[in-house]
Design an enzyme around this catalytic site. Sequence first.
Site, PDB file in Angstrom:
ATOM      1  N   GLY A  42      -0.980  -6.906 -11.978  1.00 12.40           N
ATOM      2  CA  GLY A  42      -0.597  -8.207 -11.419  1.00 12.40           C
ATOM      3  C   GLY A  42       0.843  -8.594 -11.564  1.00 12.40           C
ATOM      4  O   GLY A  42       1.207  -9.733 -11.266  1.00 12.40           O
ATOM      5  N   GLU A  46      -2.495  -2.177 -15.944  1.00 14.93           N
ATOM      6  CA  GLU A  46      -2.976  -1.528 -14.713  1.00 14.93           C
ATOM      7  C   GLU A  46      -2.132  -1.969 -13.517  1.00 14.93           C
ATOM      8  O   GLU A  46      -2.637  -2.612 -12.602  1.00 14.93           O
ATOM      9  CB  GLU A  46      -4.441  -1.934 -14.468  1.00 14.93           C
ATOM     10  CG  GLU A  46      -5.378  -1.599 -15.599  1.00 14.93           C
ATOM     11  CD  GLU A  46      -6.673  -2.394 -15.530  1.00 14.93           C
ATOM     12  OE1 GLU A  46      -6.840  -3.222 -14.592  1.00 14.93           O
ATOM     13  OE2 GLU A  46      -7.511  -2.214 -16.411  1.00 14.93           O
ATOM     14  N   GLY A  72      -0.345  -2.007 -10.017  1.00 15.04           N
ATOM     15  CA  GLY A  72      -0.407  -1.355  -8.712  1.00 15.04           C
ATOM     16  C   GLY A  72       0.888  -1.640  -7.971  1.00 15.04           C
ATOM     17  O   GLY A  72       1.738  -0.773  -7.782  1.00 15.04           O
ATOM     18  N   CYS A 111      -5.255  -6.823  20.099  1.00 16.01           N
ATOM     19  CA  CYS A 111      -5.811  -7.800  21.018  1.00 16.01           C
ATOM     20  C   CYS A 111      -6.028  -9.175  20.410  1.00 16.01           C
ATOM     21  O   CYS A 111      -6.754  -9.988  20.961  1.00 16.01           O
ATOM     22  CB  CYS A 111      -7.140  -7.287  21.535  1.00 16.01           C
ATOM     23  SG  CYS A 111      -8.347  -7.265  20.189  1.00 16.01           S
ATOM     24  N   GLU A 112      -5.502  -9.416  19.219  1.00 15.52           N
ATOM     25  CA  GLU A 112      -5.554 -10.777  18.692  1.00 15.52           C
ATOM     26  C   GLU A 112      -4.278 -11.061  17.937  1.00 15.52           C
ATOM     27  O   GLU A 112      -3.448 -10.168  17.765  1.00 15.52           O
ATOM     28  CB  GLU A 112      -6.801 -10.999  17.830  1.00 15.52           C
ATOM     29  CG  GLU A 112      -7.024 -10.017  16.726  1.00 15.52           C
ATOM     30  CD  GLU A 112      -8.270 -10.360  15.912  1.00 15.52           C
ATOM     31  OE1 GLU A 112      -8.307 -11.460  15.360  1.00 15.52           O
ATOM     32  OE2 GLU A 112      -9.186  -9.524  15.843  1.00 15.52           O
ATOM     33  N   TYR A 152      -0.985  -1.650  -0.902  1.00 15.70           N
ATOM     34  CA  TYR A 152      -1.958  -2.308  -0.026  1.00 15.70           C
ATOM     35  C   TYR A 152      -1.477  -2.363   1.428  1.00 15.70           C
ATOM     36  O   TYR A 152      -1.786  -3.291   2.164  1.00 15.70           O
ATOM     37  CB  TYR A 152      -2.291  -3.722  -0.549  1.00 15.70           C
ATOM     38  CG  TYR A 152      -2.612  -3.745  -2.022  1.00 15.70           C
ATOM     39  CD1 TYR A 152      -3.835  -3.298  -2.490  1.00 15.70           C
ATOM     40  CD2 TYR A 152      -1.669  -4.193  -2.964  1.00 15.70           C
ATOM     41  CE1 TYR A 152      -4.127  -3.290  -3.854  1.00 15.70           C
ATOM     42  CE2 TYR A 152      -1.958  -4.183  -4.324  1.00 15.70           C
ATOM     43  CZ  TYR A 152      -3.175  -3.734  -4.761  1.00 15.70           C
ATOM     44  OH  TYR A 152      -3.456  -3.718  -6.101  1.00 15.70           O
TER      45      TYR A 152
END
Length: 405
Positions: A222, A263, A265, A332-333, A360
Amino acid sequence: MSQSLSNEQLIDIANEFGTPVYVYHAEKITEQFQKLQEAFKASNARFFYASKALTNINILKHIRSIGCDVDCSSINEVKMAVHAGFERQNILYTSNGIAFSEIEEAVALGVNINIDSLSNLEKFGKKYGHSYPVGIRLRPNIMAGGNLKISTGHEKSKFGIPVDQLEKILELVEQHNLFICGLHVHTGSEIKDVSVFMKVAEIFFDLVPHFPELAYLDLGGGFKVPYKEEEEGTNVPLLGEEVAKFMQKVKETYPHDFEVWFEPGKFIVSECCYFITQVNVIKQSGSTTFAGVNSGFNHLIRPMFYESYHRIINISNPDAPKHTYTVTGNICETDTFAADRQIAEIHEGDLLAFYNAGAYGYEMGSNYNSRFKPAQVLVIKEKPHLIGRRDVWEDLLRNQVEISL
Ligand code: LLP
C-alpha cells in the site's frame, strides 16, 4: 518523478513492436527494491512483491533475481511464483474469501499462508492442528487508502478477521493447538500517511503476547507512489525509521526478535512502465478537443475504474506548445483516460506515453470489444525484449467452444 526510459527509446520500441504496447524497465524495478532495502535496513525486514500488480513471468523472474520474495492472492499466482523459480519459503499466499481447498493446495506446495476468516482458520485447525505454521490476516478497522475501492482495512471491509474478534481467534487457537507464526494487515493501497502503518504496528504490539509462536509481523503493502508530477509518495525512509524504532520497542518488551514483512505491489512496479498508444483521431467538439487513441479501458482501466491520474506525454512531439485535450479510447463506451489535460500539441499518428502503467495496468486488461491485448516489452540493460506478444485472432476464439447450431 524521473523518466527512466527516454522518449527516443520508447519511440524505437513502438516502431519495432507496434502499439499499443506496455514497456517495462527492469533496472527501475531493481532501483525501487533497493530503496526499500535501504529504508528498512535497521529492521529485520522482508519484502514480498504483491504479484497481483503484474504477473508476467519474466517480471517475476527478475524480481526473484534481485532477492525479493513474492506475495500471491490466488493459488494460481502461487503456482506462477513456483514456475518463476521462487523457493517455497519465499512465497506468501495472503488469502481472502477463498475455498479451503485452495489453502490445502497451498499447504501441499509448502508456502507461507495468511488466513483471513474464522471459518477457514477453524478448518485449518481441524485438519493441520499444530503441524503447519500459519499467519492470521486481521482487519484493523482503519480507513485509509487512495479511494474507497482500494481501502481494505475499514469496518465495512470484507478483508481479514476484525481485530475485535480476538477472543474467537484465541478460542480456535487453543481448541486446535494452532501454530500461529504471523500477524498480517493490509490496510489499503496508496497510503501516503506513515502514521497509518504505525497505527497497525501498535495494534500488533498489543496482540503479540497472545501468540507465543509468532515469527513475523506483516504490515502488508500500500505504499503510495507519485502519479502526478508534483505529487509525493509515502515517505519510505521515514517509515523505515519509524518501523525500526517500533521493532526495537517490541524487542525490548518481549523476549523475541520478529521479522517485519511488507507486500508492496505499486511501489515496486508502478513507475517502471510506460504504456504507449497511438492517436487515431483528433476530433473537435465545441470547446473540447478529443485525442482518440488505439486503446481504451480494456487495456488500462484505472482512470475509469478509480478515477486514477496517469501522466500522459506526447512523445512524438514533447516540446510543442501545450493545448487542452480530452484523451479517450476506441471502445464502444466512455473510456476517458484524461479530461481537459494540457498536453504538447497532438497530431494524428503521434505516440502518447502513459506513465505509472506497471501496476494493475496490463494485469487488469481484458479483450472487451474483441480487441487484442497489447504487447509487453521489457528493457534490460538498454535492450528491449518481447515478454508478451500482442493477441492474435486465434486468441479471441481460444476458449470459445463452437457447438453445431
Ligand atoms: N497485500 C495485499 C493483501 C493486497 O491486497 C494488496 C493489494 C497488496 C499487498 C499490494 O498493494 P499495493 O502495494 O500494490 O498498493 N487495482 C488497484 C489496487 C488494488 C490493490 C489490491 N490489493 C489499483 O489499480 O489501484
